[in-house]
Motif scaffolding. Structure first.
Motif, PDB file in Angstrom:
ATOM      1  N   PRO A  37       0.823  -1.215   0.000  1.00 56.79           N
ATOM      2  CA  PRO A  37       0.000   0.000   0.000  1.00 56.79           C
ATOM      3  C   PRO A  37       0.853   1.258   0.000  1.00 56.79           C
ATOM      4  N   GLY A  55      -1.859   3.115   2.892  1.00 56.81           N
ATOM      5  CA  GLY A  55      -3.251   2.819   2.600  1.00 56.81           C
ATOM      6  C   GLY A  55      -3.529   2.859   1.122  1.00 56.81           C
ATOM      7  N   VAL A  77     -12.751  -3.994   1.088  1.00 58.90           N
ATOM      8  CA  VAL A  77     -12.514  -3.550   2.460  1.00 58.90           C
ATOM      9  C   VAL A  77     -13.870  -3.532   3.168  1.00 58.90           C
ATOM     10  N   ASP A 300      -4.467   1.790   6.196  1.00 59.52           N
ATOM     11  CA  ASP A 300      -4.385   0.372   6.525  1.00 59.52           C
ATOM     12  C   ASP A 300      -4.294   0.080   8.015  1.00 59.52           C
TER      13      ASP A 300
END
Length: 347
Positions: A37, A55, A77, A300
């Motif tokens: 990420p 993220g 997600v 994240d």
């Protein structure tokens, strides 16, 4: 009547210039490269970068096309409370006649301020329900000041104080109206929850690949960040009178009921006309502008301190020019009570 937006301190320039860290591919256990990420924000203290928040993020243009993708926004997600507009639309599709503040509260992660709690009680009473019917876990107000005041007055954790109690009140009300099980309104196979899944899949334009349990106990439907941005875009562009547009209009007209008087969702919807904004736990955020431009991201590690700076930078890239963007993006770090750094976006 609700309190006005409190005064905020001026924006202070950062003390150091952040350095973007490129996305890399690393071998997985199978040997296949896996995308790491992207670094979305850095934590800079006294000119020294002491941490990074990774993220994924996606920006959609007014035409719905992806304009920027960082990390992997195509992976599913749990949007957490960013799914609440879709849950509220399902309540409307199921036949509950909500509007105004009531509908905004049905899509809320409220702060637990007095005006939130008063309306939850009213919504329950209107359908012959009480706070004892709520299946939210006992909690304290989400707003720190409201929580401190509640505890100072001798209060304890209560189901109604939990930030999802407005959503649960609406779910209970439509279940009572339709003769559906009230005790089982959180079961994934409950008629309302099946309808929630339908709304999410239709507006996100993708199937739900996984179902979990949210912090409030409600079923939690996974979608990608790109799907989440598409869903918010769908809500602001939906035809007047549709369930989706009714939810979007109520949230935008009464943002203090969606969040609270000291929350960025409230500020953004109040100060940038036509904007729909909803945060979710574990550092998820989704926003759609009036013309269909949209964004969604997730940090994240769930670090909420990075949400404001990342949101502000994403809004800047979408062309939003407003004082509130700087206010939302401000995340100072303190040392000895003085500002010595900040959490800042790096994309």
């Amino acid at each position: 009547m609700t309190p006005s937006t409190p005064a905020v301190p001026p924006v202070i320039p950062p003390t150091a210039t952040p350095t973007a860290v490129p996305q890399q591919d690393v071998p997985s256990a199978s040997g296949t490269p896996t995308a790491v990420p992207s670094v979305l924000a850095e934590v800079v203290r006294s000119g020294f970068t002491e941490g990074r928040h990774r993220g994924s993020l996606v920006l959609l243009g007014a035409d719905g096309r992806v304009e920027l993708a960082l990390g992997d926004p195509g992976l599913p997600v749990f949007p957490r409370s960013s799914n609440k507009p879709m849950q509220a639309a399902a309540v409307l599709r199921a036949g509950l006649d909500l509007s105004g503040e009531r509908l905004a509260l049905a899509a809320a992660s409220h702060s637990g301020e007095a005006f939130h709690l008063d309306l939850v009680r009213v919504m329950l009473a209107e359908h012959g329900l009480t706070v004892d019917d709520l299946r939210t876990p006992p909690d304290l107000p989400l707003d720190q000041l409201a929580a401190e005041e509640h505890l100072a007055a001798g209060g304890a954790r209560e189901r109604i104080l939990m930030n999802c109690s407005g959503k649960h009140a609406a779910m209970l009300a439509v279940s009572a109206q339709n003769g559906w099980s009230k005790d089982g309104y959180l079961d994934p196979d409950h008629p309302l929850q099946r309808l929630v899944r339908t709304v999410i899949e239709e507006t996100a334009e993708e199937p739900v690949p996984a179902v979990g349990t949210d912090g409030c106990g409600a079923p939690l439907m996974a979608i990608s960040l790109t799907g989440l941005a598409r869903a918010f875009r769908h809500f602001v562009l939906a035809a007047p009178g549709t369930a989706e547009r009714r939810v979007a209009d109520a949230m935008r007209a009464h943002p203090e009921y969606v969040a609270g008087t000291r929350r960025s969702d409230t500020w953004l919807m109040r100060e940038v006309p036509g904007t729909l904004s909803k945060m979710g736990a574990e550092a998820v955020q989704a926003v759609a502008l009036a013309d269909g431009r949209a964004l969604a991201f997730k940090i994240d590690d769930g670090g909420t301190r990075a949400v404001g700076p990342v949101l502000a930078r994403a809004l800047e890239l979408l062309g939003v020019e407003a004082e509130v963007v700087g206010r939302i993006g401000r995340a100072p770090l303190l040392g000895g009570g003085a500002e010595v750094g900040a959490v800042r976006a790096v994309f």
